[in-house]
Design a protein around this motif. Structure first.
Motif, mmCIF file in Angstrom:
data_model
loop_
_atom_site.group_PDB
_atom_site.id
_atom_site.type_symbol
_atom_site.label_atom_id
_atom_site.label_comp_id
_atom_site.label_asym_id
_atom_site.label_seq_id
_atom_site.Cartn_x
_atom_site.Cartn_y
_atom_site.Cartn_z
ATOM 1 N N GLN A 104 41.621 -8.830 19.192
ATOM 2 C CA GLN A 104 41.839 -7.487 18.661
ATOM 3 C C GLN A 104 42.856 -7.517 17.529
ATOM 4 O OE1 GLN A 104 42.722 -5.080 22.292
ATOM 5 N NE2 GLN A 104 40.994 -3.841 21.613
ATOM 6 N N TRP A 105 42.496 -6.846 16.427
ATOM 7 C CA TRP A 105 43.377 -6.700 15.278
ATOM 8 C C TRP A 105 43.744 -5.225 15.141
ATOM 9 C CZ3 TRP A 105 39.498 -10.142 15.689
ATOM 10 C CH2 TRP A 105 39.745 -11.475 15.307
ATOM 11 N N PHE A 106 45.037 -4.931 15.105
ATOM 12 C CA PHE A 106 45.504 -3.564 14.913
ATOM 13 C C PHE A 106 45.845 -3.344 13.441
ATOM 14 C CE2 PHE A 106 46.461 -4.533 19.347
ATOM 15 C CZ PHE A 106 45.960 -3.406 19.991
ATOM 16 N N GLY A 107 45.738 -2.111 13.016
ATOM 17 C CA GLY A 107 46.091 -1.753 11.649
ATOM 18 C C GLY A 107 46.451 -0.290 11.575
ATOM 19 N N PRO A 108 46.797 0.204 10.396
ATOM 20 C CA PRO A 108 47.111 1.625 10.256
ATOM 21 C C PRO A 108 45.904 2.480 10.628
ATOM 22 C CG PRO A 108 47.785 0.392 8.299
ATOM 23 C CD PRO A 108 46.932 -0.513 9.110
ATOM 24 N N HIS A 109 45.985 3.107 11.775
ATOM 25 C CA HIS A 109 44.922 3.995 12.254
ATOM 26 C C HIS A 109 43.590 3.255 12.423
ATOM 27 C CE1 HIS A 109 43.740 7.891 13.513
ATOM 28 N NE2 HIS A 109 42.851 8.082 12.564
ATOM 29 N N GLU A 110 43.644 1.992 12.837
ATOM 30 C CA GLU A 110 42.402 1.270 13.083
ATOM 31 C C GLU A 110 42.611 0.195 14.147
ATOM 32 O OE1 GLU A 110 40.790 -2.043 10.624
ATOM 33 O OE2 GLU A 110 42.361 -1.466 9.211
ATOM 34 N N THR A 111 41.538 -0.144 14.819
ATOM 35 C CA THR A 111 41.526 -1.257 15.763
ATOM 36 C C THR A 111 40.192 -1.973 15.599
ATOM 37 O OG1 THR A 111 42.757 0.090 17.349
ATOM 38 C CG2 THR A 111 41.772 -1.932 18.171
ATOM 39 N N LEU A 112 40.240 -3.279 15.434
ATOM 40 C CA LEU A 112 39.019 -4.075 15.324
ATOM 41 C C LEU A 112 39.016 -5.091 16.457
ATOM 42 C CD1 LEU A 112 37.555 -5.659 12.068
ATOM 43 C CD2 LEU A 112 37.529 -6.876 14.247
#
Length: 399
Positions: free
Chosen positions: A213-221
């Motif tokens: 899982q990769w987190f980011g500004p207002h996102e999750t992949l």
């Protein structure tokens, strides 16, 4: 006009939660009628061969769920070649896509063989229908209730050509639940202002049974491991970004995923269509009323970053069945005092799951630098704290 039907338990909704509820209750010796809005299925598609079409909808089942599915006879019908064990989880902080994750959680850290299992929706659904076929459960196919009446001894459902009376009605009819609406139960909604993109890909590098899982500004992949070196993409993004990505060709989308993930799994080959859906966390203001209990998405939905939403529905059924074994036979199954006791037994677990997903989403959804920094520091702190790691592992595995 057909004769009326009388039963102990009526279940509206024949998705996974409704199906397993029918199976588990029938195995307890309860008289069950399952109401399915879909027409009767033709012979189930055999999924033994790995070249059969892969379902883009997958579930991450906890160890607890798998033990329960084994107990009620469902797990034995799942083809082993369509099941993938999750050996661990890798998490990357915002704006970090280097080869090494910021946090690695392994099942072995908590003395477990795996954190859970990835399975396709169609595979579990087929196994449920195969299990149900051997039980004494009446299924009303192509049937949609038109009215619900509650009374002291239970409920009455009006169907197209007949009525059905039951001591207990279970609403397992999804996020837009008809049962919930008929009971006048409201909902509390948290709109994540995101759309999820879901698709399958074949990776050129081994996924090693790791959920990433990769987190980011207002996102999750997330890239979740599947058989045959496949991975399932679940990418939650702001609506506009998700819409733009959904317009890309499958190959172009695969390139965007590779760039976002630092090509952690090499090149990605698209398989099948890309599915998208809006993300909300919805909770019923009450899970029970006299004669009625809501199950699964009809009662509660969570952000898909945990990949465990269906486990909450299964746990609803587990708790209900456990409590029913101690319920006095002389008292109606739909007695509000009893149902309220079951709902109370569920509250803490539901709260923990919702708080975990909402907390992670809130931490990484803010674009401001301070929140991004706190998110990165949080993963660093967890990486150095074995007690917190074990807690997260137990939450993920259901143990």
């Amino acid at each position: 006009m057909a004769a009326d039907i009388t039963t102990e338990v009526a279940i509206v909704g024949a998705g996974l939660v409704g199906l397993t509820a029918a199976i588990a209750l029938a195995r307890l010796g309860r008289q069950v009628v399952l109401i399915d809005a879909q027409p009767k299925r033709i012979a189930p598609i055999l999924l033994e061969a790995t070249d059969a079409a892969w379902d883009s909808r997958i579930y991450a089942l906890t160890n607890q769920t798998v033990r329960w599915l084994t107990e009620i006879g469902v797990w034995a019908h799942l083809p082993p070649k369509r099941i993938t064990a999750i050996a661990g989880m890798d998490l990357w902080a915002p704006n970090q896509c280097q080869s090494q994750p910021n946090l690695h959680l392994a099942a072995t850290q908590s003395d477990q063989d795996q954190l859970g299992f990835i399975v396709e929706s169609q595979v579990v659904t087929q196994a449920c229908w195969q299990t149900l076929a051997a039980l004494n459960v009446e299924v009303l196919y192509g049937c949609t209730p038109t009215a619900l009446t509650q009374h002291p001894l239970g409920i009455t459902l009006q169907l197209a050509e007949q009525s059905l009376s039951a001591q207990l009605l279970l609403g397992a009819d999804g996020g837009q639940s008809w049962v919930r609406s008929q009971c006048g139960i409201g909902t509390q909604v948290v709109d994540f202002a995101q759309t999820a993109l879901v698709a399958n890909f074949k990776a050129t590098q081994a996924h090693q049974h790791i959920a990433r899982q990769w987190f980011g500004p207002h996102e999750t992949l997330a890239l979740l491991p599947m058989p045959e070196q496949l991975v399932s993409l679940v990418w939650a993004l702001p609506h506009a970004q998700a819409h733009a990505l959904a317009q890309l060709t499958p190959s172009a989308l695969a390139g965007e995923i590779g760039q976002r993930t630092g090509h952690a799994l090499g090149e990605l080959q698209p398989l099948g269509e890309v599915v998208s859906f809006g993300l909300k966390q919805q909770s019923a203001t009450s899970q029970v009323v006299e004669g009625v209990m809501l199950l699964g998405d009809a009662a509660h939905q969570i952000h898909p970053m945990a990949g465990q939403g269906v486990n909450l529905g299964f746990e609803d059924v587990m708790t209900l069945c456990a409590q029913l074994q101690h319920h006095p036979t002389r008292r109606p199954l739909g007695e509000l005092r009893f149902l309220a006791h079951v709902a109370r037994a569920r509250k803490l677990n539901i709260f923990k799951r919702q708080a975990l997903t909402r907390g992670l989403h809130a931490l990484f959804s803010r674009p401001e630098a301070v929140w991004m920094h706190l998110g990165w520091m949080g993963l660093q702190a967890i990486e150095k704290n074995s007690a917190i790691q074990r807690l997260l592992i137990r939450t993920a595995s259901g143990d």
